[in-house]
Design a protein around this motif. Structure first.
Motif, mmCIF file in Angstrom:
data_model
loop_
_atom_site.group_PDB
_atom_site.id
_atom_site.type_symbol
_atom_site.label_atom_id
_atom_site.label_comp_id
_atom_site.label_asym_id
_atom_site.label_seq_id
_atom_site.Cartn_x
_atom_site.Cartn_y
_atom_site.Cartn_z
ATOM 1 N N ALA A 1 0.832 -1.201 0.000
ATOM 2 C CA ALA A 1 0.000 0.000 0.000
ATOM 3 C C ALA A 1 0.869 1.255 0.000
ATOM 4 N N SER A 2 0.325 2.319 -0.549
ATOM 5 C CA SER A 2 1.043 3.597 -0.532
ATOM 6 C C SER A 2 0.043 4.735 -0.404
ATOM 7 N N GLY A 3 0.513 5.825 0.163
ATOM 8 C CA GLY A 3 -0.324 7.008 0.338
ATOM 9 C C GLY A 3 0.362 8.238 -0.205
ATOM 10 N N VAL A 4 -0.432 9.206 -0.617
ATOM 11 C CA VAL A 4 0.083 10.450 -1.165
ATOM 12 C C VAL A 4 -0.326 11.589 -0.240
ATOM 13 N N LEU A 5 0.677 12.328 0.203
ATOM 14 C CA LEU A 5 0.446 13.518 1.008
ATOM 15 C C LEU A 5 0.398 14.704 0.055
ATOM 16 N N GLY A 6 -0.686 15.444 0.088
ATOM 17 C CA GLY A 6 -0.851 16.584 -0.803
ATOM 18 C C GLY A 6 -1.819 17.581 -0.203
ATOM 19 N N LYS A 7 -2.323 18.460 -1.017
ATOM 20 C CA LYS A 7 -3.300 19.461 -0.574
ATOM 21 C C LYS A 7 -4.711 18.946 -0.844
ATOM 22 N N ASN A 8 -5.585 19.057 0.155
ATOM 23 C CA ASN A 8 -6.975 18.648 -0.030
ATOM 24 C C ASN A 8 -7.771 19.807 -0.639
ATOM 25 N N ALA A 9 -9.063 19.627 -0.794
ATOM 26 C CA ALA A 9 -9.915 20.639 -1.426
ATOM 27 C C ALA A 9 -9.902 21.961 -0.674
ATOM 28 N N GLU A 10 -9.646 21.910 0.633
ATOM 29 C CA GLU A 10 -9.594 23.127 1.451
ATOM 30 C C GLU A 10 -8.204 23.755 1.458
ATOM 31 N N GLY A 11 -7.240 23.129 0.784
ATOM 32 C CA GLY A 11 -5.890 23.657 0.712
ATOM 33 C C GLY A 11 -4.984 23.235 1.855
ATOM 34 N N ALA A 12 -5.472 22.368 2.722
ATOM 35 C CA ALA A 12 -4.667 21.882 3.844
ATOM 36 C C ALA A 12 -3.902 20.630 3.435
ATOM 37 N N CYS B 1 -15.010 -1.782 5.683
ATOM 38 C CA CYS B 1 -13.817 -1.341 6.412
ATOM 39 C C CYS B 1 -14.127 -0.108 7.259
ATOM 40 N N PHE B 2 -14.009 -0.248 8.566
ATOM 41 C CA PHE B 2 -14.293 0.849 9.493
ATOM 42 C C PHE B 2 -13.404 2.058 9.231
ATOM 43 N N ILE B 3 -12.140 1.792 8.952
ATOM 44 C CA ILE B 3 -11.190 2.890 8.771
ATOM 45 C C ILE B 3 -11.507 3.648 7.487
ATOM 46 N N ALA B 4 -11.727 2.934 6.392
ATOM 47 C CA ALA B 4 -12.067 3.596 5.126
ATOM 48 C C ALA B 4 -13.351 4.410 5.270
ATOM 49 N N ASN B 5 -14.283 3.918 6.061
ATOM 50 C CA ASN B 5 -15.536 4.631 6.281
ATOM 51 C C ASN B 5 -15.355 5.859 7.165
ATOM 52 N N SER B 6 -14.192 6.004 7.779
ATOM 53 C CA SER B 6 -13.950 7.081 8.739
ATOM 54 C C SER B 6 -13.131 8.243 8.181
ATOM 55 N N VAL B 7 -12.645 8.126 6.965
ATOM 56 C CA VAL B 7 -11.740 9.150 6.436
ATOM 57 C C VAL B 7 -12.272 9.753 5.137
ATOM 58 N N LYS B 8 -11.769 10.943 4.828
ATOM 59 C CA LYS B 8 -12.120 11.618 3.578
ATOM 60 C C LYS B 8 -11.193 11.220 2.434
ATOM 61 N N THR B 9 -10.095 10.572 2.757
ATOM 62 C CA THR B 9 -9.086 10.200 1.771
ATOM 63 C C THR B 9 -9.680 9.294 0.700
ATOM 64 N N GLU B 10 -9.292 9.538 -0.535
ATOM 65 C CA GLU B 10 -9.680 8.653 -1.630
ATOM 66 C C GLU B 10 -8.881 7.353 -1.481
#
Length: 153
Positions: free
Chosen positions: A90-101, A136-145
């Motif tokens: 698995a891998s994740g990307v750290l970037g700016k969300n829709a709010e710019g954070a 998945c509880f975790i996937a249901n808990s986050v805004k991340t795609e």
């Protein structure tokens, strides 16, 4: 409702200067399970002594991956498929969300599953992962795609 706990502890060793204070800490999950934590290497000044530890971003990706795997194993078992091995790079990307954070904006799960005996069809395999993602509880808990890119070994 269930409650889950973790104790995160950091202690000062030396001067509390940005350029030198350690970001190393411990994460205690109870029952004798303790892992070293640290900030992501890119977030630590080069003047800070190197220390091993899992950073929060890695923990986030691992949490999504682990939750998906546990639900997949459960649902595959209920369908009488025998899973011999499950590995997810698995891998994740750290970037700016829709709010710019800054946020973990995208996580890709790439489970490769090895079955013994009767293997699911591609449609059954895709449906197992779809239902897994929904549960998945975790996937249901986050805004991340969260993208699932599964394959059968």
């Amino acid at each position: 409702m269930s409650e889950y706990k973790a104790t995160v502890e950091w202690r000062l060793a030396g001067a509390f200067r940005y350029e030198t204070y350690s970001r190393s800490h411990s994460i205690d999950f109870g029952h004798g399970i303790r892992v070293p934590g640290n900030a992501a290497a890119d977030n630590i000044p080069k003047t800070v002594a190197a220390a091993a530890g899992v950073d929060p971003e890695q923990q986030f990706v691992a949490s999504l991956s682990s939750c998906h795997m546990l639900w997949f194993l459960h649902l595959a078992n209920r369908k009488n498929f025998v899973v011999e091995r499950y590995i997810d790079e698995a891998s994740g990307v750290l970037g700016k969300n829709a709010e710019g954070a800054e946020a973990m904006t995208r996580v890709a799960l790439r489970p490769v599953v090895t079955f013994s005996g009767v293997k699911p069809t591609q449609e059954q395999f895709a449906e197992l992962h779809h239902k897994t993602h929904q549960r998945c509880f975790i996937a249901n808990s986050v805004k991340t795609e969260v993208n699932i890119e599964p394959s059968i070994a």
